[in-house]
Design a protein around this motif. Structure first.
Motif, PDB file in Angstrom:
ATOM      1  N   SER A 109       0.829  -1.210   0.000  1.00 37.89           N
ATOM      2  CA  SER A 109       0.000   0.000   0.000  1.00 37.89           C
ATOM      3  C   SER A 109       0.862   1.258   0.000  1.00 37.89           C
ATOM      4  CB  SER A 109      -0.921   0.021   1.222  1.00 37.89           C
ATOM      5  OG  SER A 109      -1.839  -1.032   1.150  1.00 37.89           O
ATOM      6  N   LYS A 110       1.956   1.237   0.772  1.00 46.03           N
ATOM      7  CA  LYS A 110       2.864   2.390   0.801  1.00 46.03           C
ATOM      8  C   LYS A 110       3.498   2.613  -0.570  1.00 46.03           C
ATOM      9  CE  LYS A 110       5.290   3.543   4.305  1.00 46.03           C
ATOM     10  NZ  LYS A 110       6.144   3.758   5.447  1.00 46.03           N
ATOM     11  N   ILE A 111       3.880   1.536  -1.244  1.00 45.50           N
ATOM     12  CA  ILE A 111       4.487   1.649  -2.573  1.00 45.50           C
ATOM     13  C   ILE A 111       3.481   2.263  -3.553  1.00 45.50           C
ATOM     14  CG2 ILE A 111       5.354   0.327  -4.546  1.00 45.50           C
ATOM     15  CD1 ILE A 111       6.591  -1.630  -2.460  1.00 45.50           C
ATOM     16  N   ALA A 117       1.575   9.454  -5.818  1.00 38.69           N
ATOM     17  CA  ALA A 117       2.076  10.802  -5.485  1.00 38.69           C
ATOM     18  C   ALA A 117       3.083  11.275  -6.518  1.00 38.69           C
ATOM     19  CB  ALA A 117       2.679  10.805  -4.096  1.00 38.69           C
ATOM     20  N   SER A 118       3.970  10.394  -6.984  1.00 38.05           N
ATOM     21  CA  SER A 118       4.974  10.807  -7.966  1.00 38.05           C
ATOM     22  C   SER A 118       4.334  11.061  -9.326  1.00 38.05           C
ATOM     23  CB  SER A 118       6.088   9.759  -8.080  1.00 38.05           C
ATOM     24  OG  SER A 118       5.586   8.563  -8.643  1.00 38.05           O
ATOM     25  N   GLU A 119       3.258  10.344  -9.684  1.00 37.61           N
ATOM     26  CA  GLU A 119       2.563  10.594 -10.945  1.00 37.61           C
ATOM     27  C   GLU A 119       1.832  11.928 -10.907  1.00 37.61           C
ATOM     28  OE1 GLU A 119       0.012   7.264 -11.711  1.00 37.61           O
ATOM     29  OE2 GLU A 119       1.683   5.908 -12.063  1.00 37.61           O
ATOM     30  N   GLU A 120       1.264  12.275  -9.750  1.00 40.02           N
ATOM     31  CA  GLU A 120       0.571  13.558  -9.607  1.00 40.02           C
ATOM     32  C   GLU A 120       1.536  14.733  -9.673  1.00 40.02           C
ATOM     33  OE1 GLU A 120      -1.631  13.266  -5.980  1.00 40.02           O
ATOM     34  OE2 GLU A 120      -3.055  11.824  -6.817  1.00 40.02           O
TER      35      GLU A 120
END
Length: 123
Positions: A109-111, A117-120
């Motif tokens: 889930s953390k991954i 977050a990195s895609e956003e």
């Protein structure tokens, strides 16, 4: 164990065999070789009695905060995570499978959250 013996005797694993190593034509299993006679039930019973031990559930070798960071990454290597029983400082009070499943789900889930977050953040 007989199925493992059949697998080790297969043609697919021939390139991975080592000369002069005890076991089925060059494999060493759990420190002692599998019985040469794959049909000898008594030999397999003896093998299992001698090979099975509780110390195969390792704990404490990759502790979070020492070997791993808070995201279960190996310190200094962002592309490698350890998510298994070696991250536990001691043996759980019950069968460890539930702990392993929950740990895998938690880190998974953390991954996913990190990836989202990195895609956003991309322009």
């Amino acid at each position: 164990m007989k199925k493992i013996g059949e697998f080790l005797s297969s043609d697919a694993l021939k390139p991975y065999k080592v000369e002069d190593l005890p076991g089925i034509e060059g494999f060493d299993i759990l420190g002692i070789p599998l019985p040469e006679n794959q049909t000898d039930d008594a030999a397999f019973e003896t093998f299992c009695q001698e090979a099975v031990a509780s110390y195969w559930h390792y704990h404490g070798g990759c502790l979070v905060g020492e070997v791993l960071d808070d995201d279960f990454r190996v310190t200094g290597i962002n592309a490698l995570r350890v998510v298994d029983g070696s991250t536990f400082p001691s043996t759980p009070a019950s069968h460890p499978q539930g702990f392993y499943l929950m740990l895998g789900r938690y880190v998974g889930s953390k991954i996913l959250q990190e990836r989202l977050a990195s895609e956003e953040a991309l322009p």
